[in-house]
Scaffold this motif. Sequence first.
Motif, short mmCIF file in Angstrom:
data_model
loop_
_atom_site.label_atom_id
_atom_site.label_comp_id
_atom_site.label_asym_id
_atom_site.label_seq_id
_atom_site.Cartn_x
_atom_site.Cartn_y
_atom_site.Cartn_z
N LYS A 117 -4.95 5.92 9.84
CA LYS A 117 -5.82 6.15 8.69
C LYS A 117 -5.26 5.45 7.45
CE LYS A 117 -8.35 9.89 6.49
NZ LYS A 117 -8.56 11.33 6.44
N SER A 118 -3.95 5.56 7.24
CA SER A 118 -3.31 4.90 6.11
C SER A 118 -3.33 3.37 6.25
CB SER A 118 -1.86 5.37 5.96
OG SER A 118 -1.80 6.74 5.65
N ASN A 163 -6.45 1.20 5.19
CA ASN A 163 -6.61 0.75 3.79
C ASN A 163 -5.98 -0.62 3.58
OD1 ASN A 163 -7.92 3.11 2.91
ND2 ASN A 163 -5.96 4.17 2.74
N GLU A 206 4.03 7.04 5.75
CA GLU A 206 4.42 7.23 7.15
C GLU A 206 5.31 6.10 7.68
OE1 GLU A 206 0.40 9.14 6.45
OE2 GLU A 206 1.18 7.12 6.12
N ALA A 215 -2.57 9.78 11.48
CA ALA A 215 -2.36 9.67 10.03
C ALA A 215 -1.96 8.25 9.66
CB ALA A 215 -1.30 10.66 9.58
N LEU A 216 -1.10 7.64 10.49
CA LEU A 216 -0.66 6.28 10.23
C LEU A 216 -1.83 5.31 10.33
CD1 LEU A 216 1.56 4.27 9.62
CD2 LEU A 216 2.08 4.18 12.03
N LYS A 231 7.82 3.87 12.10
CA LYS A 231 7.21 5.01 11.42
C LYS A 231 8.19 6.17 11.36
CE LYS A 231 4.73 7.42 15.15
NZ LYS A 231 5.28 8.74 15.03
N HIS A 275 0.83 -1.21 0.00
CA HIS A 275 0.00 0.00 0.00
C HIS A 275 0.86 1.26 0.00
CE1 HIS A 275 -3.60 -2.43 0.64
NE2 HIS A 275 -4.27 -1.34 0.33
N ILE A 334 2.64 3.02 2.14
CA ILE A 334 2.21 3.98 3.17
C ILE A 334 3.39 4.90 3.48
CG2 ILE A 334 1.38 4.22 5.54
CD1 ILE A 334 0.06 1.41 5.12
#
Length: 158
Positions: free
Chosen positions: A148-149, A152, A122, A145-146, A137, A118, A120
């Motif tokens: 939220k990512s 997915n 972060e 934010a992490l 991270k 994905h 990401i």
Amino acid sequence: MKVKNSRMETLKMLISSQELSSQEEVLKALSKEGYKLTQATLSRDLKQLKVAKAASMNGKYVYVLPNETMYKRVSNPRSLKEMMMTPGFLSINFSGNMIVIKTRPGYASSIAYNIDNHDIPEILGTIAGDDTIFLVKKEDASEEALLKSLANAIPELK
């Protein structure tokens, strides 16, 4: 060959989730799952899987699998359908820029693969074991934010 592989996986799950002490009991359990086979075939399957007999907690001798994490005996047996429908993700914990994700045994690699694919921004990297994923991270990335990512890549996080 597909039928045999499916039967062997079912046999592993049955042995790891039930206390079966005779080949007759194993044959009945396999029959409930839709497999009809002879005692000779079952005997060959048990030998191929390196199944042994060991004393259970109550002193009864039952079939056990060699030490494979995925098939360790569980205390609350569930049906095969129930086990297959349960998601692999269990929990996520943060400590500074380190993240630990806990999964069911055998799921960490596939979940880490999803995270890696994905892209990401972060995340600096992932390391997966059998039931644990370690992530690092970026310093400036927020946990919100992490998460939220990650949602997915890991639908169970939503």
